[in-house]
Each structure stands twice: as C-alpha cells, then as structure tokens.
Write a protein that holds these residues in place. Structure first.
Motif, PDB file in Angstrom:
ATOM      1  N   ALA A  19       0.835  -1.205   0.000  1.00  0.00           N
ATOM      2  CA  ALA A  19       0.000   0.000   0.000  1.00  0.00           C
ATOM      3  C   ALA A  19       0.868   1.252   0.000  1.00  0.00           C
ATOM      4  CB  ALA A  19      -0.908   0.008   1.230  1.00  0.00           C
ATOM      5  N   ASP A  20       0.255   2.367  -0.328  1.00  0.00           N
ATOM      6  CA  ASP A  20       0.913   3.662  -0.240  1.00  0.00           C
ATOM      7  C   ASP A  20       1.001   4.087   1.220  1.00  0.00           C
ATOM      8  OD1 ASP A  20       1.236   4.054  -3.026  1.00  0.00           O
ATOM      9  OD2 ASP A  20      -0.858   4.669  -3.196  1.00  0.00           O
ATOM     10  N   TRP A  21       1.999   4.916   1.534  1.00  0.00           N
ATOM     11  CA  TRP A  21       2.247   5.375   2.893  1.00  0.00           C
ATOM     12  C   TRP A  21       0.977   5.933   3.551  1.00  0.00           C
ATOM     13  CZ3 TRP A  21       5.198   5.014   6.937  1.00  0.00           C
ATOM     14  CH2 TRP A  21       5.145   5.996   7.917  1.00  0.00           C
ATOM     15  N   GLN A  22       0.244   6.787   2.839  1.00  0.00           N
ATOM     16  CA  GLN A  22      -0.910   7.459   3.436  1.00  0.00           C
ATOM     17  C   GLN A  22      -2.044   6.492   3.766  1.00  0.00           C
ATOM     18  OE1 GLN A  22       0.210   8.095   0.330  1.00  0.00           O
ATOM     19  NE2 GLN A  22      -1.482   7.954  -1.126  1.00  0.00           N
ATOM     20  N   ASP A  23      -2.042   5.297   3.185  1.00  0.00           N
ATOM     21  CA  ASP A  23      -3.100   4.328   3.452  1.00  0.00           C
ATOM     22  C   ASP A  23      -2.780   3.390   4.619  1.00  0.00           C
ATOM     23  OD1 ASP A  23      -4.573   5.348   1.306  1.00  0.00           O
ATOM     24  OD2 ASP A  23      -3.578   3.983  -0.118  1.00  0.00           O
ATOM     25  N   LEU A  24      -1.522   3.344   5.037  1.00  0.00           N
ATOM     26  CA  LEU A  24      -1.108   2.382   6.056  1.00  0.00           C
ATOM     27  C   LEU A  24      -1.788   2.616   7.405  1.00  0.00           C
ATOM     28  CD1 LEU A  24       2.692   1.972   5.301  1.00  0.00           C
ATOM     29  CD2 LEU A  24       0.821   0.411   4.725  1.00  0.00           C
ATOM     30  N   ALA A  25      -1.986   3.872   7.792  1.00  0.00           N
ATOM     31  CA  ALA A  25      -2.588   4.158   9.101  1.00  0.00           C
ATOM     32  C   ALA A  25      -3.990   3.565   9.222  1.00  0.00           C
ATOM     33  CB  ALA A  25      -2.622   5.666   9.341  1.00  0.00           C
ATOM     34  N   THR A  26      -4.696   3.442   8.119  1.00  0.00           N
ATOM     35  CA  THR A  26      -6.033   2.859   8.122  1.00  0.00           C
ATOM     36  C   THR A  26      -5.973   1.338   7.978  1.00  0.00           C
ATOM     37  OG1 THR A  26      -6.914   4.854   7.109  1.00  0.00           O
ATOM     38  CG2 THR A  26      -8.277   2.881   6.967  1.00  0.00           C
ATOM     39  N   LEU A  27      -5.101   0.861   7.124  1.00  0.00           N
ATOM     40  CA  LEU A  27      -5.057  -0.565   6.809  1.00  0.00           C
ATOM     41  C   LEU A  27      -4.401  -1.430   7.891  1.00  0.00           C
ATOM     42  CD1 LEU A  27      -4.033  -0.315   3.046  1.00  0.00           C
ATOM     43  CD2 LEU A  27      -6.294  -0.873   3.970  1.00  0.00           C
ATOM     44  N   MET A  28      -3.340  -0.925   8.506  1.00  0.00           N
ATOM     45  CA  MET A  28      -2.576  -1.766   9.431  1.00  0.00           C
ATOM     46  C   MET A  28      -3.363  -2.202  10.666  1.00  0.00           C
ATOM     47  SD  MET A  28       0.003  -2.384   7.686  1.00  0.00           S
ATOM     48  CE  MET A  28       0.982  -3.290   8.877  1.00  0.00           C
ATOM     49  N   PRO A  29      -4.091  -1.327  11.364  1.00  0.00           N
ATOM     50  CA  PRO A  29      -4.858  -1.812  12.519  1.00  0.00           C
ATOM     51  C   PRO A  29      -5.858  -2.908  12.151  1.00  0.00           C
ATOM     52  CG  PRO A  29      -4.709   0.575  12.571  1.00  0.00           C
ATOM     53  CD  PRO A  29      -4.170   0.125  11.226  1.00  0.00           C
ATOM     54  N   LYS A  30      -6.470  -2.789  10.984  1.00  0.00           N
ATOM     55  CA  LYS A  30      -7.419  -3.811  10.534  1.00  0.00           C
ATOM     56  C   LYS A  30      -6.703  -5.138  10.288  1.00  0.00           C
ATOM     57  CE  LYS A  30     -10.503  -0.466   8.413  1.00  0.00           C
ATOM     58  NZ  LYS A  30     -11.001   0.096   7.170  1.00  0.00           N
ATOM     59  N   LEU A  31      -5.501  -5.061   9.726  1.00  0.00           N
ATOM     60  CA  LEU A  31      -4.740  -6.276   9.463  1.00  0.00           C
ATOM     61  C   LEU A  31      -4.317  -6.948  10.773  1.00  0.00           C
ATOM     62  CD1 LEU A  31      -4.037  -7.592   6.779  1.00  0.00           C
ATOM     63  CD2 LEU A  31      -1.821  -6.470   6.878  1.00  0.00           C
ATOM     64  N   TRP A  32      -3.898  -6.134  11.753  1.00  0.00           N
ATOM     65  CA  TRP A  32      -3.558  -6.698  13.065  1.00  0.00           C
ATOM     66  C   TRP A  32      -4.773  -7.360  13.700  1.00  0.00           C
ATOM     67  CZ3 TRP A  32       0.855  -8.103  14.738  1.00  0.00           C
ATOM     68  CH2 TRP A  32       2.019  -7.448  14.358  1.00  0.00           C
ATOM     69  N   GLN A  33      -5.928  -6.726  13.640  1.00  0.00           N
ATOM     70  CA  GLN A  33      -7.138  -7.313  14.222  1.00  0.00           C
ATOM     71  C   GLN A  33      -7.445  -8.655  13.562  1.00  0.00           C
ATOM     72  OE1 GLN A  33     -10.074  -4.231  13.790  1.00  0.00           O
ATOM     73  NE2 GLN A  33      -9.200  -2.994  15.436  1.00  0.00           N
ATOM     74  N   ARG A  34      -7.261  -8.702  12.255  1.00  0.00           N
ATOM     75  CA  ARG A  34      -7.495  -9.956  11.523  1.00  0.00           C
ATOM     76  C   ARG A  34      -6.538 -11.037  11.999  1.00  0.00           C
ATOM     77  NH1 ARG A  34      -6.666 -10.607   5.035  1.00  0.00           N
ATOM     78  NH2 ARG A  34      -7.277 -12.787   4.893  1.00  0.00           N
ATOM     79  N   LEU A  35      -5.260 -10.672  12.192  1.00  0.00           N
ATOM     80  CA  LEU A  35      -4.271 -11.650  12.666  1.00  0.00           C
ATOM     81  C   LEU A  35      -4.612 -12.141  14.065  1.00  0.00           C
ATOM     82  CD1 LEU A  35      -1.539 -13.143  12.250  1.00  0.00           C
ATOM     83  CD2 LEU A  35      -0.480 -11.188  13.398  1.00  0.00           C
TER      84      LEU A  35
END
Length: 147
Positions: A19-35
């Motif tokens: 992903a692009d840098w500006q999208d990481l703040a939104t995407l990463m917490p969701k990915l951690w929750q999924r893990l």
C-alpha cells in the motif's frame, strides 16, 4: 540505546499487503485485528516492512514460526535470512514508532552505516496496546576485506 545485533534466520507467517504510505494508518490496525482473530496459537508477533518501489510499502503482520509450521489459509510465509540490524528498544505510544525508526536511520547516517529497506518491529499484542517494542533496521552486508 542503539546497538548492532545479528539475528538468525527468521520464519514469519502472517497477512501481507502492499500500500501507499498514506493508506497504512487505516489498513494496518485492521490487518492486526485480523491476525489476532485468527486461531494461530502464536505468542510472538512482529511487523515486517519494506519499501519495494516508488513510495509503496510491503507490510507483513504476523508471528515467528518454525520452518515446518503450516501456513494458515490466506496467510503468507516469509523467510528472512540471518543478517545484521540496528536495534532500538522503544517504549511509548504506537504512534511514536515511526520516530523510533527515524532515530535508527539518523544514527546510521551519522555513523556511516548503510541500511537496507527492511524493518522489523517486535512487540505487538492483541488489542494493540502500548507495550515495549524492539525496532530493527537491516544493515547492508559489509564487503569482505582481504588482508
């Protein structure tokens, strides 16, 4: 304190995105929750980050595993070779982790060390609480000097 450490080969299993840098703040917490919702039995979590091209980042949120560990559906296995890293212990809010990595890059520049684009962040816990993290920035291999 910033130090140079050598880590052995690491086997990481988890969810990967690019992903692009500006999208990481939104995407990463969701990915951690999924893990954390996945039934992996893991207890040691990490984020592996690299910048493969033009401002896009490749991120893997996952856990350390044995080489023979089965890969759960939808996850990826990433094997990192043994190598040297700059390491910093970071304590504080998750939002400050980026500044911890910047300290590592600044130290490398000030001491003439060459870094790669690989970063490791150990210390994530379910709930994404503010815990102690170990931040690592990969160092480029040094050429052999013949005497």
């Amino acid at each position: 304190m910033i130090e140079i450490v050598e880590l052995p080969e690491l086997v990481c299993i988890g969810y990967e995105i690019e992903a692009d840098w500006q999208d990481l703040a939104t995407l990463m917490p969701k990915l951690w929750q999924r893990l954390f919702a996945a039934d992996t039995g893991a207890t040691s979590f990490l984020e592996v980050s690299s910048e493969p091209a033009e401002g896009r980042f490749r991120e893997l949120v996952g856990f350390l595993a044995a080489g023979s560990t089965e890969i759960p559906d939808g996850m990826t296995k990433l094997v990192l070779p043994a190598r040297r890293y700059l390491r910093l212990h970071y304590e504080g809010p998750l939002l400050g982790i980026a500044s911890g990595f910047q300290r590592l890059y600044d130290h490398a520049a000030a001491t003439g060390l060459k870094t790669g684009d690989l970063k490791l962040d150990f210390g994530y816990t379910p709930g994404l609480t503010d815990t102690r993290h170990e931040l690592h920035v990969a160092l480029e291999p040094q050429p052999l000097l013949l005497g």
